[in-house]
Design a protein around this motif. Structure first.
Motif, PDB file in Angstrom:
ATOM      1  N   PRO A   1      -3.988  -5.273 -13.956  1.00 34.67           N
ATOM      2  CA  PRO A   1      -4.686  -4.707 -15.118  1.00 34.67           C
ATOM      3  C   PRO A   1      -3.796  -3.683 -15.828  1.00 34.67           C
ATOM      4  O   PRO A   1      -2.795  -3.230 -15.273  1.00 34.67           O
ATOM      5  CB  PRO A   1      -5.928  -4.045 -14.499  1.00 34.67           C
ATOM      6  N   SER A   2      -4.175  -3.330 -17.026  1.00 40.74           N
ATOM      7  CA  SER A   2      -3.417  -2.325 -17.776  1.00 40.74           C
ATOM      8  C   SER A   2      -4.264  -1.067 -17.959  1.00 40.74           C
ATOM      9  O   SER A   2      -5.481  -1.104 -17.857  1.00 40.74           O
ATOM     10  CB  SER A   2      -2.992  -2.879 -19.138  1.00 40.74           C
ATOM     11  N   ALA A   3      -3.570   0.014 -18.204  1.00 38.65           N
ATOM     12  CA  ALA A   3      -4.231   1.290 -18.483  1.00 38.65           C
ATOM     13  C   ALA A   3      -3.361   2.061 -19.466  1.00 38.65           C
ATOM     14  O   ALA A   3      -2.131   2.070 -19.336  1.00 38.65           O
ATOM     15  CB  ALA A   3      -4.418   2.092 -17.197  1.00 38.65           C
ATOM     16  N   PHE A   4      -3.984   2.658 -20.467  1.00 42.81           N
ATOM     17  CA  PHE A   4      -3.279   3.454 -21.467  1.00 42.81           C
ATOM     18  C   PHE A   4      -2.157   2.654 -22.135  1.00 42.81           C
ATOM     19  O   PHE A   4      -1.091   3.175 -22.429  1.00 42.81           O
ATOM     20  CB  PHE A   4      -2.735   4.742 -20.845  1.00 42.81           C
ATOM     21  N   GLY A   5      -2.391   1.355 -22.326  1.00 41.23           N
ATOM     22  CA  GLY A   5      -1.446   0.518 -23.044  1.00 41.23           C
ATOM     23  C   GLY A   5      -0.294  -0.036 -22.232  1.00 41.23           C
ATOM     24  O   GLY A   5       0.592  -0.678 -22.779  1.00 41.23           O
ATOM     25  N   GLY A   6      -0.297   0.177 -20.926  1.00 37.84           N
ATOM     26  CA  GLY A   6       0.793  -0.337 -20.094  1.00 37.84           C
ATOM     27  C   GLY A   6       0.266  -0.910 -18.791  1.00 37.84           C
ATOM     28  O   GLY A   6      -0.864  -0.645 -18.387  1.00 37.84           O
ATOM     29  N   ALA A   7       1.100  -1.698 -18.145  1.00 35.25           N
ATOM     30  CA  ALA A   7       0.722  -2.314 -16.873  1.00 35.25           C
ATOM     31  C   ALA A   7       0.585  -1.249 -15.782  1.00 35.25           C
ATOM     32  O   ALA A   7       1.361  -0.297 -15.750  1.00 35.25           O
ATOM     33  CB  ALA A   7       1.767  -3.341 -16.451  1.00 35.25           C
ATOM     34  N   THR A   8      -0.391  -1.423 -14.923  1.00 39.34           N
ATOM     35  CA  THR A   8      -0.555  -0.499 -13.801  1.00 39.34           C
ATOM     36  C   THR A   8       0.331  -0.889 -12.626  1.00 39.34           C
ATOM     37  O   THR A   8       0.576  -0.086 -11.736  1.00 39.34           O
ATOM     38  CB  THR A   8      -2.018  -0.453 -13.324  1.00 39.34           C
ATOM     39  N   ALA A   9       0.814  -2.122 -12.628  1.00 36.83           N
ATOM     40  CA  ALA A   9       1.730  -2.606 -11.598  1.00 36.83           C
ATOM     41  C   ALA A   9       2.442  -3.830 -12.145  1.00 36.83           C
ATOM     42  O   ALA A   9       1.961  -4.477 -13.078  1.00 36.83           O
ATOM     43  CB  ALA A   9       0.962  -2.972 -10.328  1.00 36.83           C
ATOM     44  N   THR A  10       3.589  -4.128 -11.578  1.00 35.73           N
ATOM     45  CA  THR A  10       4.281  -5.381 -11.874  1.00 35.73           C
ATOM     46  C   THR A  10       4.674  -6.005 -10.539  1.00 35.73           C
ATOM     47  O   THR A  10       4.713  -5.324  -9.508  1.00 35.73           O
ATOM     48  CB  THR A  10       5.540  -5.173 -12.743  1.00 35.73           C
ATOM     49  N   PHE A  11       4.930  -7.299 -10.564  1.00 40.97           N
ATOM     50  CA  PHE A  11       5.235  -8.017  -9.339  1.00 40.97           C
ATOM     51  C   PHE A  11       6.564  -8.748  -9.472  1.00 40.97           C
ATOM     52  O   PHE A  11       6.868  -9.290 -10.538  1.00 40.97           O
ATOM     53  CB  PHE A  11       4.141  -9.053  -9.045  1.00 40.97           C
ATOM     54  N   THR A  12       7.317  -8.795  -8.392  1.00 39.84           N
ATOM     55  CA  THR A  12       8.491  -9.653  -8.369  1.00 39.84           C
ATOM     56  C   THR A  12       7.982 -11.091  -8.419  1.00 39.84           C
ATOM     57  O   THR A  12       6.814 -11.355  -8.079  1.00 39.84           O
ATOM     58  CB  THR A  12       9.323  -9.455  -7.097  1.00 39.84           C
ATOM     59  N   PRO A  13       8.807 -12.035  -8.826  1.00 44.42           N
ATOM     60  CA  PRO A  13       8.355 -13.430  -8.851  1.00 44.42           C
ATOM     61  C   PRO A  13       7.843 -13.912  -7.491  1.00 44.42           C
ATOM     62  O   PRO A  13       6.860 -14.654  -7.418  1.00 44.42           O
ATOM     63  CB  PRO A  13       9.598 -14.205  -9.277  1.00 44.42           C
ATOM     64  N   GLU A  14       8.456 -13.447  -6.403  1.00 44.55           N
ATOM     65  CA  GLU A  14       8.032 -13.861  -5.063  1.00 44.55           C
ATOM     66  C   GLU A  14       6.643 -13.322  -4.719  1.00 44.55           C
ATOM     67  O   GLU A  14       5.805 -14.042  -4.187  1.00 44.55           O
ATOM     68  CB  GLU A  14       9.053 -13.399  -4.011  1.00 44.55           C
ATOM     69  N   VAL A  15       6.399 -12.058  -5.037  1.00 47.74           N
ATOM     70  CA  VAL A  15       5.085 -11.465  -4.759  1.00 47.74           C
ATOM     71  C   VAL A  15       4.021 -12.104  -5.638  1.00 47.74           C
ATOM     72  O   VAL A  15       2.922 -12.419  -5.161  1.00 47.74           O
ATOM     73  CB  VAL A  15       5.124  -9.929  -4.938  1.00 47.74           C
ATOM     74  N   ALA A  16       4.333 -12.316  -6.894  1.00 47.20           N
ATOM     75  CA  ALA A  16       3.378 -12.968  -7.799  1.00 47.20           C
ATOM     76  C   ALA A  16       3.021 -14.352  -7.273  1.00 47.20           C
ATOM     77  O   ALA A  16       1.848 -14.743  -7.285  1.00 47.20           O
ATOM     78  CB  ALA A  16       3.955 -13.057  -9.205  1.00 47.20           C
ATOM     79  N   ALA A  17       4.020 -15.104  -6.787  1.00 48.69           N
ATOM     80  CA  ALA A  17       3.758 -16.439  -6.243  1.00 48.69           C
ATOM     81  C   ALA A  17       2.869 -16.363  -5.008  1.00 48.69           C
ATOM     82  O   ALA A  17       1.985 -17.209  -4.822  1.00 48.69           O
ATOM     83  CB  ALA A  17       5.077 -17.126  -5.898  1.00 48.69           C
ATOM     84  N   GLN A  18       3.053 -15.353  -4.175  1.00 52.70           N
ATOM     85  CA  GLN A  18       2.199 -15.176  -2.995  1.00 52.70           C
ATOM     86  C   GLN A  18       0.759 -14.864  -3.401  1.00 52.70           C
ATOM     87  O   GLN A  18      -0.184 -15.385  -2.807  1.00 52.70           O
ATOM     88  CB  GLN A  18       2.734 -14.059  -2.097  1.00 52.70           C
ATOM     89  N   ILE A  19       0.587 -14.006  -4.399  1.00 54.63           N
ATOM     90  CA  ILE A  19      -0.755 -13.667  -4.880  1.00 54.63           C
ATOM     91  C   ILE A  19      -1.438 -14.915  -5.429  1.00 54.63           C
ATOM     92  O   ILE A  19      -2.595 -15.204  -5.095  1.00 54.63           O
ATOM     93  CB  ILE A  19      -0.697 -12.550  -5.949  1.00 54.63           C
ATOM     94  N   VAL A  20      -0.727 -15.664  -6.261  1.00 48.00           N
ATOM     95  CA  VAL A  20      -1.290 -16.881  -6.855  1.00 48.00           C
ATOM     96  C   VAL A  20      -1.656 -17.884  -5.759  1.00 48.00           C
ATOM     97  O   VAL A  20      -2.742 -18.468  -5.782  1.00 48.00           O
ATOM     98  CB  VAL A  20      -0.332 -17.493  -7.890  1.00 48.00           C
ATOM     99  N   ALA A  21      -0.761 -18.088  -4.795  1.00 43.72           N
ATOM    100  CA  ALA A  21      -1.030 -19.059  -3.721  1.00 43.72           C
ATOM    101  C   ALA A  21      -2.263 -18.653  -2.917  1.00 43.72           C
ATOM    102  O   ALA A  21      -3.124 -19.492  -2.615  1.00 43.72           O
ATOM    103  CB  ALA A  21       0.185 -19.186  -2.811  1.00 43.72           C
ATOM    104  N   ALA A  22      -2.375 -17.380  -2.577  1.00 38.94           N
ATOM    105  CA  ALA A  22      -3.540 -16.910  -1.819  1.00 38.94           C
ATOM    106  C   ALA A  22      -4.818 -17.050  -2.638  1.00 38.94           C
ATOM    107  O   ALA A  22      -5.861 -17.467  -2.131  1.00 38.94           O
ATOM    108  CB  ALA A  22      -3.336 -15.458  -1.386  1.00 38.94           C
ATOM    109  N   ALA A  23      -4.744 -16.719  -3.921  1.00 34.39           N
ATOM    110  CA  ALA A  23      -5.921 -16.830  -4.790  1.00 34.39           C
ATOM    111  C   ALA A  23      -6.351 -18.279  -4.957  1.00 34.39           C
ATOM    112  O   ALA A  23      -7.542 -18.599  -4.863  1.00 34.39           O
ATOM    113  CB  ALA A  23      -5.632 -16.204  -6.153  1.00 34.39           C
TER     114      ALA A  23
END
Length: 84
Positions: free
Chosen positions: A47-69
């Motif tokens: 999610p974003s707050a105050f116009g910016g991302a609250t977190a970013t993910f490396t491609p590997e972490v993003a892929a893990q989140i997507v796979a688990a979801a």
């Protein structure tokens, strides 16, 4: 990567398929991650707050989140099918 909670997207939510809360293997908990289906594939967005991302993910972490979801989404669908 552990899914703590998953919420299906509301109708009219664009390309958002679900929102998830996750816990990483390092014990970090992230809430309200949007799982989106895009022309480039499935993506995870913090999610974003105050116009910016609250977190970013490396491609590997993003892929893990997507796979688990996606796995959790499949489990929900299988459960719904059994109940029908």
């Amino acid at each position: 990567m552990k899914i703590l909670s998953i919420r299906s997207a509301l109708p009219g939510g664009g390309n958002v398929r679900a929102r998830v809360d996750v816990e990483t293997t390092a014990g970090i908990r992230l809430f309200n991650i949007a799982i989106k289906e895009t022309p480039q594939g499935w993506r995870a967005y913090a999610p974003s707050a105050f116009g910016g991302a609250t977190a970013t993910f490396t491609p590997e972490v993003a892929a893990q989140i997507v796979a688990a979801a996606r796995s959790a989404m499949g489990e929900i669908r299988q459960h719904d099918n059994r109940a029908a």
